[in-house]
Motif scaffolding. Structure first.
Motif, short mmCIF file in Angstrom:
data_model
loop_
_atom_site.label_atom_id
_atom_site.label_comp_id
_atom_site.label_asym_id
_atom_site.label_seq_id
_atom_site.Cartn_x
_atom_site.Cartn_y
_atom_site.Cartn_z
N ARG A 637 0.71 -1.22 0.19
CA ARG A 637 0.05 0.13 -0.09
C ARG A 637 0.92 1.32 -0.05
NH1 ARG A 637 -4.38 -2.54 -0.84
NH2 ARG A 637 -5.49 -3.73 0.77
N PHE A 673 -0.87 -2.07 -9.98
CA PHE A 673 -2.06 -2.89 -10.53
C PHE A 673 -2.19 -3.27 -12.17
CE2 PHE A 673 -3.91 0.28 -7.28
CZ PHE A 673 -3.81 -0.75 -6.40
N ILE A 677 -2.94 -8.66 -20.16
CA ILE A 677 -2.46 -10.26 -20.22
C ILE A 677 -2.98 -10.85 -21.36
CG2 ILE A 677 -2.30 -12.40 -18.86
CD1 ILE A 677 -2.78 -10.56 -16.42
N LYS A 694 -6.97 -3.66 -13.78
CA LYS A 694 -7.12 -2.75 -12.66
C LYS A 694 -6.73 -1.37 -12.78
CE LYS A 694 -9.74 -5.06 -10.00
NZ LYS A 694 -11.12 -4.34 -10.40
N LEU A 699 -9.82 4.78 -3.36
CA LEU A 699 -9.22 4.05 -1.94
C LEU A 699 -7.93 3.74 -1.98
CD1 LEU A 699 -12.66 2.77 -1.51
CD2 LEU A 699 -11.83 3.51 0.53
N ASP A 700 -7.08 4.07 -3.14
CA ASP A 700 -5.94 3.61 -3.20
C ASP A 700 -5.21 4.87 -3.20
OD1 ASP A 700 -6.41 0.77 -4.11
OD2 ASP A 700 -7.20 1.41 -5.95
N VAL B 371 -8.30 -10.90 0.24
CA VAL B 371 -7.06 -10.66 -0.35
C VAL B 371 -7.35 -9.96 -1.79
CG1 VAL B 371 -4.62 -10.76 -0.86
CG2 VAL B 371 -5.61 -11.85 1.22
N SER B 372 -7.33 -8.92 -1.93
CA SER B 372 -7.24 -8.54 -3.45
C SER B 372 -6.13 -7.18 -3.47
CB SER B 372 -8.54 -8.12 -3.77
OG SER B 372 -8.98 -6.81 -2.99
N LYS B 373 -6.03 -6.95 -4.89
CA LYS B 373 -4.74 -6.10 -5.20
C LYS B 373 -5.40 -4.71 -4.93
CE LYS B 373 -4.09 -8.11 -9.42
NZ LYS B 373 -3.72 -7.86 -10.69
N ARG B 374 -6.52 -4.23 -5.16
CA ARG B 374 -7.08 -2.95 -4.96
C ARG B 374 -7.95 -2.99 -3.69
NH1 ARG B 374 -10.35 0.09 -9.59
NH2 ARG B 374 -11.29 0.57 -7.60
N GLN B 375 -7.92 -1.80 -3.24
CA GLN B 375 -8.93 -1.70 -2.01
C GLN B 375 -10.57 -1.71 -2.12
OE1 GLN B 375 -8.04 0.56 1.13
NE2 GLN B 375 -5.67 0.30 0.86
N LEU B 377 -13.79 -2.44 -5.42
CA LEU B 377 -14.19 -2.69 -6.65
C LEU B 377 -13.17 -3.75 -7.09
CD1 LEU B 377 -15.18 0.07 -9.14
CD2 LEU B 377 -16.15 -2.26 -8.71
N ASP B 378 -12.54 -4.96 -6.20
CA ASP B 378 -11.80 -5.61 -6.84
C ASP B 378 -12.44 -7.32 -6.39
OD1 ASP B 378 -9.92 -6.92 -8.03
OD2 ASP B 378 -8.03 -5.98 -6.71
N ILE B 379 -12.47 -8.25 -7.44
CA ILE B 379 -12.96 -9.39 -6.80
C ILE B 379 -11.47 -9.81 -6.12
CG2 ILE B 379 -13.82 -11.61 -7.80
CD1 ILE B 379 -15.82 -9.32 -8.49
N VAL B 446 -5.76 -14.88 -13.72
CA VAL B 446 -5.33 -13.33 -13.68
C VAL B 446 -5.31 -12.93 -12.26
CG1 VAL B 446 -5.67 -12.30 -15.92
CG2 VAL B 446 -7.64 -12.82 -14.32
N ARG B 447 -5.94 -13.53 -11.48
CA ARG B 447 -5.83 -13.00 -9.93
C ARG B 447 -4.67 -13.40 -9.26
NH1 ARG B 447 -11.19 -11.65 -10.46
NH2 ARG B 447 -12.59 -13.03 -11.05
#
Ligand SMILES: Cc1cc2nc3c(=O)[nH]c(=O)nc-3n(C[C@H](O)[C@H](O)[C@H](O)COP(=O)(O)OP(=O)(O)OC[C@H]3O[C@@H](n4cnc5c(N)ncnc54)[C@H](O)[C@@H]3O)c2cc1C
Ligand code: FES
Ligand code: FES
Lengths: 769, 482
Positions: A637, A673, A677, A694, A699-700, B371-375, B377-379, B446-447
């Motif tokens: 973060r 992010f 791919i 992404k 929030l980031d 656990v996701s990459k973004r805080q 809107l992230d699945i 991809v996740r």
């Protein structure tokens, strides 16, 4: 016919006098001592009302009577020959008005998934989509390659064969000249030695006290502007075409269309009143623009062709990936000795994967050798993307510099200071950044935090260049009712040039920015810059100011006899024209305007070369990032970014700050992010949406503290330089250095996803778990 | 649906015959030529299309921001749809003005959606509670130009300006809020007339035409992403027309959740907050506010995504599902509902009518991790829910789920069995991890890579215990044990 003026130039308040020669008809350039009313202040956008009320019309909002909707049929194959196309069923489908092939004669070679095959125009978007499903295309599949490393191998399928490369009319394929020196899929290398032959570099490296050698990789990033690419095209008659385009270059779109349709430029009009972001991918007419115009001609009706989000990811540009083998040496006195960079990257079927800008332009290094190649792959073409090549180059260079500093046990910031000692601006920037970030408090030992959550602070330099372009023409019309209307063909891509033009004119005429009615975004108006290279403001504002200055002189000539003083004694401020010595001799701007002969007058200002010819001037910047790394999950973060950038003479600090914030958040998004791919087995992009591709959200956002460094050069009448691009250059590198400081592990590949961070941590610990 | 859809669009009455499955976004831009609402992705991810939907409630009309690109027009019957055009007055509203003042609009393409979300923020008693709410309120809006800092500042400024003297109190009713926002010129005056006008629109009964194939739509947030425009032409059956599918109630120590309950309503409900004390925190990591206002609990379960967040949580809570087809009703345990990737034990004509879980005992502890990459809107890459009943350090019972590590949302039966009657100690947790590793079968996508997901399972397991038993066990212990 020129005059000499004295200017105070320098960094912030640290000014010195210089003398420059400027044309008689030109205003004295703004310098470090000018106390201006609007310029350099915080002025909110003059078009803010339109934008916040949703009244601002974008290309996708243009609605014309009888307008048709066009959609592309795109190749599902990454490499194939189109043998035949059967459009008969689609032709008679409901609502269909025109179907046109992108390449009229078959066979057609297809080189990436998403390549345009044909376009359909129908009465509704749904009908166009339905018609596409009725079209039968026979492909002969060919071998393909999507991975850069595989494409470099001698036995790889070849993306381009000679026969095809000769074709020139396709604006987005490399022409014959560009492919000179192509071997298989590798084009290049472009070699740039500095300070002697390559063996000198090797020798210098061998003789250095410390050397860092590592390979860095960066990913493909798509521009992902919020408004997709697209146009609405309408033919007035067979000889006059109007195009509403979401573009960064009204004139570049016009010129390309003029070439394709073999028409005089003056018969094509490109309109861009508002556009939803470009970041480098929106310059030419594009296949979509050309096809929309062709369909409109064929169907004899206006056509709207806007891409959807998926097409946006696949076909209209991206930042190429890179693999950079970098070797940098230094002596124990902390001086860099030599640098060697071997780099390659893929822009898919496009070109332009170079990354050596930072390596060659930041540090004082005697011997530099760089070798860069483009590698063709079966993927959508790259395009210029906010500081092309530089975030990639900085990610590698700035980590290597950092590693070297740690190796020599020198503070990374001090190490940078030593090796940019001749750059006055950088020296000031380091000081400001260190103070703001509280660098002194930083633990010099990496991975000092105990516990699983670790914090770190890293620094990185940025570099960009001062561009401006000449020949732009800004007009100012003053009407007898006192209204003032500057015009130019330039487009506002969000950088705020509309507001800046209003500010420059208001400043010069003693009016308020809100009094100025700016009209831009129309290629029928005076020639203006394309918004690339961060040159819009530096390019157009001197022409605007020159025109405004001469408009003021004209107004003074009208006012002088009325007030019974000479024009030289007059001043303009607060909507009045008055005698400097006797403020009672005063008329309002409107009163003076009402006395003009005729109804209006127009003055055209032109952008000439700068008064001071600096050799390509670099634009310096530095950022410090603070991160928190969860060593359990690998999640990084970004907590805080301190950014110090050379902003030339800042015109509007509000827009400037926004540009810097935007550049940084794009840098964070790139660092953590974004990643296009492609599936290796099918050539299909697996994340062609905004769910899995992404980009950073609200929030980031870390705490961003930017320091706008005023640097007056007096080089043009406004002294403006660009900041759109520099702010995004060093962010990923600063974050990577902060991650190292937090954890002691180097992440040499972007994006720094949790799994990569964890593997870097494992590697550091010698492969546990 | 017969008789057309009737609703209020800004200040005007609309009666339309367009198909109920038509996207509200298409209706606005194409049929109504209201182009202030933008299209950026058509998948709920960008927020360029955000609108407010107002619905009659006891206290007046309640407004929620939602993405119009996933909103079936039929849903709007009897409701108030507000677009950017419906907020415009002669002068800029304080929200619009703040965005101008802070430089929060650059290219401006995202701006109308942002104005809608920030206006929704002021209308909503939960999000406007604190300054952080503003970041959350913008969670569903992407902006590629500004870097958000100016937008967040804009939100805070307006809140400060109109909420300055603590003008919002907790008991602020919907009516009073709207009234106050009209006074503050955030909303145009016509908002006052909306409740009465909505009451005049007769409710609509929807009959399912069993002859033609139909598509059940709850929030539509999965369906529209998968099927997009095609739904406009299908026979959609809007579950919201069916009464009784939305309430949450307690009965005989069991919590009943109507499957049509939205994520947001779920997370805010007092009964749920009592059972799952940290539900609000978990909820923030799900989708975005704009999507949570539409996405339903039932849809999350039936969508059967291996990584569904609510499903993972509900698995750990020992939920049962009640299905009904005509008069036939049956109950299935969620644990045994999924049979394979996107396969489940449900007949085509069965409707999920109730989701039930036992009220957690006083001694039980619940945790959810994602656990996701973004805080936002992230699945999730991997998510996990857990419920533990313990006597001090002695584990009596564990219910553990993991998402994203198998073709289905996974209940880890063996791991749970192992942990029963063990003490909370690192070695047991690590042994439990070994068992968990044998129960899961993650794939690389991809996740994240499969190895990474395996690692996350371990880390989440540790996180559950260190969070729930901070006095007994610390993360550091695992480093030492490792
Ligand atoms: C931008 C975005 C972000 C998202 N983020 C997340 C996230 O973070 N976490 C997460 O878990 N999910 C997320 N989702 C997925 C989605 O929102 C959820 O799965 C949601 O719960 C689906 O509910 P819905 O009501 O919208 O379902 P719908 O789309 O209406 O329906 C989904 C399926 O369930 C069926 N169905 C629905 N209700 C019933 C019922 N009562 N009886 C029988 N069948 C029924 C429908 O026929 C359909 O097949 C996201 C989606 C979007 C668009
Ligand atoms: S268009 Fe992107 S969320 Fe609706
Ligand atoms: S201002 Fe351009 S996307 Fe937000």
């Amino acid at each position: 016919m020129s005059k000499q003026v004295n200017l105070s130039v320098g960094i912030q308040d640290n000014l010195r006098e210089i003398t420059v020669e400027i044309p008689d008809e030109a205003p004295r350039p703004w310098d470090g001592t000018d106390k201006l009313k609007y310029i350099g202040g915080r002025v909110s956008r003059v078009d803010g009302q339109e934008k916040t009320t949703g009244r601002a019309k974008f290309s996708s909002d243009i609605q014309l009577p009888g307008m048709l909707y066009a959609r592309f049929l795109r190749s599902p194959q990454p490499a194939a020959v189109v043998k035949s196309i059967d459009i008969s069923k689609a032709e008679s489908a409901p609502g269909v008005k025109a179907i046109l092939l992108v390449q009229e004669k078959l066979p057609m070679i297809v080189r990436f998934v998403g390549q345009e095959i044909l376009a359909v125009a129908a009465e509704t978007r749904q009908q166009a989509d339905d018609a596409l499903k009725l079209i039968e295309v026979v492909y002969r599949e060919r071998p393909f390659v999507t991975k850069t490393d595989e494409a470099r191998r001698a036995d790889s399928p070849v993306v381009f064969e000679q026969a095809v490369e000769e074709k020139k009319s396709e604006g987005d394929l490399p022409g014959a000249a560009a492919t000179a020196g192509q071997n298989g899929n590798v084009r290049g290398p472009q070699i740039r030695p500095k300070g002697g032959a390559p063996d000198k570099v090797d020798a210098a490296l061998a003789g250095s006290d410390a050397v860092v050698e590592a390979t860095y990789r960066t990913q493909v990033q798509t521009h992902s502007a919020m408004e997709t690419h697209g146009v609405v095209a309408q033919w007035q008659d067979l000889n006059h075409l109007t195009v509403w385009a979401s573009t960064q270059g009204t004139f570049t779109v016009r010129d390309e269309l003029a070439e394709v349709f073999e028409m005089p430029k003056s018969q094509i009009r490109v309109l861009t009143k508002h556009m939803g972001g470009g970041f480098g991918a929106k310059f030419g007419a594009g296949i979509y623009g050309v096809m929309a115009a062709k369909l409109a001609r064929q169907a004899n009706a206006p056509v709207r062709l806007m891409l959807d989000r998926k097409e946006e990811h696949l076909c209209v540009g991206n930042r190429p990936d890179s693999t950079q083998k970098l070797k940098v040496g230094a002596n124990s006195d902390g001086k860099l000795t030599a640098l060697k960079l071997l780099a390659y990257g893929t822009a898919g079927v496009g070109t332009g994967a170079g990354v050596s800008g930072p390596a060659r332009n930041i540090y004082e290094i005697e011997h530099i050798y760089s070798e860069e190649s483009d590698v063709f792959t079966n993927a959508g073409p790259g395009a210029a993307f906010r500081a092309p090549g530089h975030p990639q180059g900085a990610f590698a260079l700035e980590q290597a510099i950092d590693e070297l500093a740690y190796k020599l046990k020198i503070d990374p910031l001090a190490f940078r200071k030593t090796n940019t000692s001749k750059n006055e601006i950088r020296q000031v920037q380091y000081k400001l950044a260190a103070a703001k970030a509280n660098w002194a408090k930083r633990n010099s030992r990496p991975a000092a935090d105990s516990g699983p959550i670790k914090r770190g602070m890293g620094v990185a330099n940025s570099v960009w260049y001062y561009f401006y372009g000449t020949g732009f023409q800004a007009s100012i019309q003053v009407n007898s009712d006192g209204s003032v209307e500057p015009t130019n063909g330039v487009q506002d891509i969000g950088g705020g040039i509309t507001t800046i033009i209003a500010m420059v004119v208001a400043e010069e005429l003693g009016l308020k920015p809100t009094d100025i009615r700016v009209t831009i975004g129309d290629s029928d108006l005076g020639f203006g810059p394309a918004s690339g290279g961060s040159q819009t403001t530096a390019g157009i504002t001197p022409a605007v100011r020159d025109a405004a200055y001469r408009a003021r002189m004209r107004m003074f000539d009208i006012a002088a006899p009325l007030l019974g003083v000479s024009a030289e004694q007059l001043r303009a401020d607060e909507g009045r024209i008055f005698a400097k010595e006797d403020k009672n001799k005063s008329l309002t701007w409107k009163q003076v305007a009402s006395k003009m002969p005729g109804d209006k007058f127009t003055i055209v200002g032109e952008r000439f070369k700068d008064h001071i010819q600096t050799k390509p001037r670099t634009i310096a910047g530095v950022q410090v990032a603070e991160v928190e790394v969860d060593t359990e999950t690998g999640v990084v973060r970004v907590e805080r970014v301190v950014a110090v950038h050379d902003c030339g003479r800042p015109l509007d600090r509000l827009t400037l700050e926004s540009q810097i914030n935007g550049g940084i958040i794009q840098g964070i998004s790139y660092a953590l992010f974004e990643d296009r791919i492609l599936d290796r087995n099918t050539g299909i992009m697996v994340n062609a949406n905004l769910e899995q591709y992404k980009i950073a959200g609200s929030l980031d956002v870390p705490k961003i503290e930017s320091v706008i460094l005023d640097v007056n050069h007096g080089q043009s009448s406004t002294g403006a330089i660009g900041i759109g691009e520099p702010a995004t250059v060093p962010t990923a590198a600063a974050i990577a250095n902060a991650v190292f400081h937090a954890t002691g592990a180097r992440v040499r590949e972007l994006p720094m996803t949790p799994d990569r961070v964890l593997s870097a941590l494992e590697y550091k610990e010698g492969g546990t778990s | 649906m017969i008789g057309g859809i009737r609703f209020l669009l800004n200040d005007s009455d609309v009666l339309t015959d367009v198909a109920p499955g038509t996207l509200a976004l298409d209706f606005l831009r194409r049929d109504k030529r209201l182009v202030g609402t933008k299209e950026g992705c058509k998948e709920g991810d960008c927020g360029a299309c955000v609108v407010l939907v107002g619905e009659l409630f006891a206290g007046g009309v309640e407004y929620h921001p939602v993405t119009s690109c996933l909103l079936p027009l039929g849903e709007l019957h009897g409701k108030h749809l507000v677009t950017i055009e419906g907020l415009n007055r002669h002068a800029l509203s304080p929200v619009q003005q703040a965005i101008v003042d802070t430089g929060g609009s650059q290219c401006g393409f995202c701006t109308p959606g942002i104005v809608m979300s920030l206006t929704g923020f002021l209308l909503d008693p939960e999000t406007r509670k604190d300054a952080r709410g503003c970041k959350n309120a913008l969670g569903g809006n992407l902006c590629r130009c500004t870097g958000y800092a100016s937008l967040i500042r804009a939100g805070r400024q307006v809140l400060q300006k109109i909420g300055g003297n603590n003008i919002f109190t907790n008991e602020f009713s919907e009516n009073a809020t709207v009234q106050m926002l009209i006074e503050q010129q955030v909303l145009p005056a016509y908002f006052q007339s909306i409740p009465a006008r909505l009451k005049n629109i007769p409710a609509k009964v929807q009959r399912r035409d069993r002859a033609t194939p139909y598509c059940l739509v709850a929030g539509g947030t999965d369906l529209y992403v998968q099927k997009g425009d095609a739904l406009a032409n299908l026979n959609v059956h809007l579950l919201s027309r069916q009464s009784g599918l939305k309430q949450i109630k307690l009965s005989e120590k069991r919590v009943h959740i109507g499957p049509l309950t939205t994520f947001e309503a779920f997370a805010r409900h007092p009964i749920i907050n009592q059972s799952i004390p940290d539900i609000q925190k978990y909820s923030h990591y799900n989708a975005s506010w704009q999507v949570r206002n539409r996405a339903t609990i039932g849809g999350n379960i039936i969508n059967a995504s291996p990584i569904g967040d609510m499903t993972a949580l509900l698995l750990a809570l020992e939920s049962d599902l009640v299905f009904r087809a005509g008069r036939k009703q049956r109950t299935v345990a969620l644990k045994s509902f999924f049979t394979g990737y996107k396969l489940f034990d449900k007949a085509a004509d069965e409707i999920l009518t109730d989701v039930i879980f036992p009220v957690p005992d006083a001694g039980s502890k619940i945790n959810f991790e994602k656990v996701s990459k973004r805080q936002t809107l992230d699945i999730a890459t991997v998510n996990s829910g857990i419920k533990i009943v313990a006597d001090g350090a002695l584990i009596r019972k564990v219910e553990l789920s993991m998402g994203g590590v198998a073709p289905i949302p996974l209940f880890l039966k063996k791991t749970c069995d192992f942990l029963r009657n063990k003490r909370v100690m690192p070695e047991y947790i690590l042994q439990a991890n070994d068992i968990a590793q044998s129960e899961i079968s993650p794939i690389s996508d991809v996740r994240g890579s499969s190895e990474y997901k395996r690692l996350l399972v371990r880390q989440l397991l540790i996180a559950h215990f260190t969070k729930l038993f901070p006095e007994l066990i610390q993360v550091r212990a695992f480093y030492e044990a490792h």
